[in-house]
Design a protein around this motif. Structure first.
Motif, PDB file in Angstrom:
ATOM      1  N   SER A  80     -23.254  53.547   8.096  1.00  0.00           N
ATOM      2  CA  SER A  80     -22.188  54.549   8.100  1.00  0.00           C
ATOM      3  C   SER A  80     -21.455  54.477   6.759  1.00  0.00           C
ATOM      4  O   SER A  80     -21.662  53.536   5.976  1.00  0.00           O
ATOM      5  CB  SER A  80     -21.193  54.249   9.227  1.00  0.00           C
ATOM      6  N   THR A  81     -20.598  55.455   6.516  1.00  0.00           N
ATOM      7  CA  THR A  81     -19.794  55.426   5.291  1.00  0.00           C
ATOM      8  C   THR A  81     -18.962  54.144   5.250  1.00  0.00           C
ATOM      9  O   THR A  81     -18.864  53.478   4.214  1.00  0.00           O
ATOM     10  CB  THR A  81     -18.863  56.660   5.243  1.00  0.00           C
ATOM     11  N   GLU A  82     -18.385  53.781   6.394  1.00  0.00           N
ATOM     12  CA  GLU A  82     -17.533  52.586   6.459  1.00  0.00           C
ATOM     13  C   GLU A  82     -18.343  51.319   6.189  1.00  0.00           C
ATOM     14  O   GLU A  82     -17.901  50.435   5.449  1.00  0.00           O
ATOM     15  CB  GLU A  82     -16.869  52.484   7.850  1.00  0.00           C
ATOM     16  N   GLU A  83     -19.522  51.215   6.797  1.00  0.00           N
ATOM     17  CA  GLU A  83     -20.367  50.029   6.586  1.00  0.00           C
ATOM     18  C   GLU A  83     -20.800  49.921   5.125  1.00  0.00           C
ATOM     19  O   GLU A  83     -20.849  48.832   4.556  1.00  0.00           O
ATOM     20  CB  GLU A  83     -21.620  50.110   7.476  1.00  0.00           C
ATOM     21  N   THR A  84     -21.127  51.078   4.543  1.00  0.00           N
ATOM     22  CA  THR A  84     -21.552  51.085   3.138  1.00  0.00           C
ATOM     23  C   THR A  84     -20.409  50.621   2.240  1.00  0.00           C
ATOM     24  O   THR A  84     -20.601  49.804   1.337  1.00  0.00           O
ATOM     25  CB  THR A  84     -22.004  52.503   2.727  1.00  0.00           C
ATOM     26  N   ALA A  85     -19.221  51.159   2.516  1.00  0.00           N
ATOM     27  CA  ALA A  85     -18.053  50.779   1.707  1.00  0.00           C
ATOM     28  C   ALA A  85     -17.805  49.274   1.810  1.00  0.00           C
ATOM     29  O   ALA A  85     -17.575  48.603   0.798  1.00  0.00           O
ATOM     30  CB  ALA A  85     -16.825  51.558   2.181  1.00  0.00           C
ATOM     31  N   ALA A  86     -17.873  48.750   3.029  1.00  0.00           N
ATOM     32  CA  ALA A  86     -17.617  47.314   3.224  1.00  0.00           C
ATOM     33  C   ALA A  86     -18.695  46.476   2.545  1.00  0.00           C
ATOM     34  O   ALA A  86     -18.399  45.455   1.912  1.00  0.00           O
ATOM     35  CB  ALA A  86     -17.549  47.011   4.722  1.00  0.00           C
ATOM     36  N   SER A  87     -19.950  46.891   2.654  1.00  0.00           N
ATOM     37  CA  SER A  87     -21.055  46.120   2.071  1.00  0.00           C
ATOM     38  C   SER A  87     -20.968  46.068   0.547  1.00  0.00           C
ATOM     39  O   SER A  87     -21.340  45.072  -0.062  1.00  0.00           O
ATOM     40  CB  SER A  87     -22.406  46.737   2.449  1.00  0.00           C
ATOM     41  N   LEU A  88     -20.490  47.153  -0.039  1.00  0.00           N
ATOM     42  CA  LEU A  88     -20.465  47.234  -1.503  1.00  0.00           C
ATOM     43  C   LEU A  88     -19.092  46.910  -2.091  1.00  0.00           C
ATOM     44  O   LEU A  88     -18.934  46.855  -3.313  1.00  0.00           O
ATOM     45  CB  LEU A  88     -20.902  48.625  -1.964  1.00  0.00           C
ATOM     46  N   GLY A  89     -18.090  46.739  -1.203  1.00  0.00           N
ATOM     47  CA  GLY A  89     -16.750  46.427  -1.684  1.00  0.00           C
ATOM     48  C   GLY A  89     -16.125  47.581  -2.448  1.00  0.00           C
ATOM     49  O   GLY A  89     -15.430  47.371  -3.437  1.00  0.00           O
ATOM     50  N   ILE A  90     -16.364  48.801  -1.979  1.00  0.00           N
ATOM     51  CA  ILE A  90     -15.773  49.986  -2.627  1.00  0.00           C
ATOM     52  C   ILE A  90     -15.088  50.830  -1.553  1.00  0.00           C
ATOM     53  O   ILE A  90     -15.240  50.572  -0.349  1.00  0.00           O
ATOM     54  CB  ILE A  90     -16.842  50.845  -3.360  1.00  0.00           C
ATOM     55  N   GLY A  91     -14.336  51.828  -1.984  1.00  0.00           N
ATOM     56  CA  GLY A  91     -13.610  52.677  -1.040  1.00  0.00           C
ATOM     57  C   GLY A  91     -14.492  53.737  -0.400  1.00  0.00           C
ATOM     58  O   GLY A  91     -15.593  54.013  -0.883  1.00  0.00           O
ATOM     59  N   LEU A  92     -13.955  54.343   0.674  1.00  0.00           N
ATOM     60  CA  LEU A  92     -14.715  55.384   1.383  1.00  0.00           C
ATOM     61  C   LEU A  92     -14.964  56.600   0.482  1.00  0.00           C
ATOM     62  O   LEU A  92     -16.049  57.188   0.501  1.00  0.00           O
ATOM     63  CB  LEU A  92     -13.954  55.842   2.635  1.00  0.00           C
ATOM     64  N   SER A  93     -13.953  56.967  -0.305  1.00  0.00           N
ATOM     65  CA  SER A  93     -14.137  58.147  -1.157  1.00  0.00           C
ATOM     66  C   SER A  93     -15.176  57.869  -2.244  1.00  0.00           C
ATOM     67  O   SER A  93     -15.944  58.761  -2.610  1.00  0.00           O
ATOM     68  CB  SER A  93     -12.813  58.599  -1.777  1.00  0.00           C
ATOM     69  N   ALA A  94     -15.219  56.630  -2.726  1.00  0.00           N
ATOM     70  CA  ALA A  94     -16.238  56.275  -3.735  1.00  0.00           C
ATOM     71  C   ALA A  94     -17.634  56.387  -3.138  1.00  0.00           C
ATOM     72  O   ALA A  94     -18.571  56.836  -3.810  1.00  0.00           O
ATOM     73  CB  ALA A  94     -15.998  54.868  -4.267  1.00  0.00           C
ATOM     74  N   VAL A  95     -17.771  55.996  -1.870  1.00  0.00           N
ATOM     75  CA  VAL A  95     -19.082  56.117  -1.207  1.00  0.00           C
ATOM     76  C   VAL A  95     -19.503  57.581  -1.186  1.00  0.00           C
ATOM     77  O   VAL A  95     -20.639  57.926  -1.530  1.00  0.00           O
ATOM     78  CB  VAL A  95     -19.036  55.564   0.238  1.00  0.00           C
ATOM     79  N   LYS A  96     -18.573  58.443  -0.806  1.00  0.00           N
ATOM     80  CA  LYS A  96     -18.925  59.866  -0.705  1.00  0.00           C
ATOM     81  C   LYS A  96     -19.265  60.456  -2.066  1.00  0.00           C
ATOM     82  O   LYS A  96     -20.241  61.193  -2.214  1.00  0.00           O
ATOM     83  CB  LYS A  96     -17.772  60.644  -0.065  1.00  0.00           C
ATOM     84  N   VAL A  97     -18.445  60.143  -3.064  1.00  0.00           N
ATOM     85  CA  VAL A  97     -18.699  60.683  -4.408  1.00  0.00           C
ATOM     86  C   VAL A  97     -20.076  60.246  -4.893  1.00  0.00           C
ATOM     87  O   VAL A  97     -20.877  61.052  -5.381  1.00  0.00           O
ATOM     88  CB  VAL A  97     -17.605  60.206  -5.402  1.00  0.00           C
ATOM     89  N   ARG A  98     -20.359  58.953  -4.717  1.00  0.00           N
ATOM     90  CA  ARG A  98     -21.642  58.431  -5.212  1.00  0.00           C
ATOM     91  C   ARG A  98     -22.817  59.015  -4.429  1.00  0.00           C
ATOM     92  O   ARG A  98     -23.875  59.297  -4.995  1.00  0.00           O
ATOM     93  CB  ARG A  98     -21.655  56.904  -5.122  1.00  0.00           C
ATOM     94  N   LEU A  99     -22.631  59.159  -3.126  1.00  0.00           N
ATOM     95  CA  LEU A  99     -23.713  59.720  -2.306  1.00  0.00           C
ATOM     96  C   LEU A  99     -24.032  61.151  -2.739  1.00  0.00           C
ATOM     97  O   LEU A  99     -25.204  61.514  -2.909  1.00  0.00           O
ATOM     98  CB  LEU A  99     -23.312  59.689  -0.825  1.00  0.00           C
ATOM     99  N   HIS A 100     -22.983  61.933  -2.943  1.00  0.00           N
ATOM    100  CA  HIS A 100     -23.200  63.337  -3.324  1.00  0.00           C
ATOM    101  C   HIS A 100     -23.866  63.439  -4.693  1.00  0.00           C
ATOM    102  O   HIS A 100     -24.727  64.273  -4.913  1.00  0.00           O
ATOM    103  CB  HIS A 100     -21.865  64.093  -3.318  1.00  0.00           C
ATOM    104  N   ARG A 101     -23.459  62.562  -5.599  1.00  0.00           N
ATOM    105  CA  ARG A 101     -24.081  62.563  -6.928  1.00  0.00           C
ATOM    106  C   ARG A 101     -25.547  62.139  -6.860  1.00  0.00           C
ATOM    107  O   ARG A 101     -26.391  62.700  -7.547  1.00  0.00           O
ATOM    108  CB  ARG A 101     -23.327  61.628  -7.861  1.00  0.00           C
TER     109      ARG A 101
END
Lengths: 84, 200
Positions: B163-184
């Motif tokens: 999930s977005t939350e799991e990804t953020a926790a695994s990588l130590g980044i914020g939820l919005s960073a996950v979304k930005v990076r995923l879209h890119r």
């Protein structure tokens, strides 16, 4: 033709549509736009196809390179991971 | 010689697990044959380097055998092993990252105006029905062309089902960073694939 700012907004919305994160109203509105705008529709379809291909990537189990396989076998044996 | 997957020694996954807990070499071989290829592919996608991926694979086997007594079977054995592999790969990347300057913060601070939104033209009728070996290789190669910050998010979110939350926790980044990076990452992969499908 959309401006760059509009394209950015639309791209965010199309991603939200892919991730099923839009409200029913926003989704309906975007779907109407997709029906009317050929460039957005074809772009969305290409993005969807790209993800579909990646989701199918593991349909077939990949082969382990032979050299990697051999070294892993030796590693398991050396480390005595299996006792018996 | 190609691997012949043979789970017939063990009636089912539960029996295989019992064999692993008893430290039976047949169970170990069975686990090796059945799961190592996918674990290696997964490690390679994350770390992006064959030697590193091999290290991840070897350490993941050690971790799995160390922890097999604790595995309660709430997920499938495959899911459990793939999670161990992911954790091992991410741990290795964190160690590497501590030793080098990271551009991740810069990647997330780019404003919408800086987003390259000039998608490559997509072929009208791409033949995507058959995911043949060549296309699979292209998909893997495109992944490796992504910057690490984008590749990790894409692999975790799209391929491993985090999930977005799991990804953020695994990588130590914020939820919005996950979304930005995923879209890119999606846009970049789509463009790379468009180049391939157009035969460039």
């Amino acid at each position: 033709m959309h401006s760059q700012a509009e394209q950015f907004q639309l791209y965010e919305l199309l991603n939200a549509l892919l991730d099923d994160e839009l409200s029913p109203e926003a989704r309906a509105q975007l779907e109407v736009h997709l029906c009317e705008c050929e460039s957005c529709r074809s772009f969305f379809e290409s993005l969807r196809q790209t993800l579909e291909l990646y989701h199918r990537l593991d349909e077939h189990n990949p082969a382990l390179p032979h050299a990697v396989e051999e070294r892993l076998r030796r590693f398991i044996k050396q480390k005595q991971i299996c006792k018996s | 010689m190609p691997l012949q997957i043979d789970l017939s020694i063990y009636e089912d996954e539960k029996a295989l697990l019992e064999g692993l807990r008893r430290g039976e070499s047949d169970a170990c071989t069975c686990m090796f044959k059945h799961f190592a290829p996918q674990m290696y592919a997964q490690a390679l996608r994350l770390v992006g380097d064959p030697d590193e991926a091999e290290g991840v694979l070897q350490m993941s086997f050690i971790r799995a055998c160390e922890k097999v007594a604790e595995f309660e079977g709430r997920s499938s054995l495959a899911t459990w092993l793939y999670r161990i592999t992911t954790n091992e790969a991410l741990m290795r990347l964190r160690k590497q990252k501590a030793q080098r300057h990271s551009l991740d913060d810069l990647a997330d601070s780019l404003s919408p105006d800086n987003l390259t939104y000039q998608p490559q033209e997509w072929p009208e009728n791409p033949s995507l029905a058959v995911l043949d070996e060549e296309l699979r290789q292209q998909l893997e190669a495109a992944l490796q062309q992504l910057p690490e910050s984008l590749r990790l998010v894409f692999v975790l979110r799209e391929l491993e089902g985090f999930s977005t939350e799991e990804t953020a926790a695994s990588l130590g980044i914020g939820l919005s960073a996950v979304k930005v990076r995923l879209h890119r990452a999606r846009l970049r992969l789509r463009d790379l694939l468009a180049n391939y499908l157009r035969g460039e």
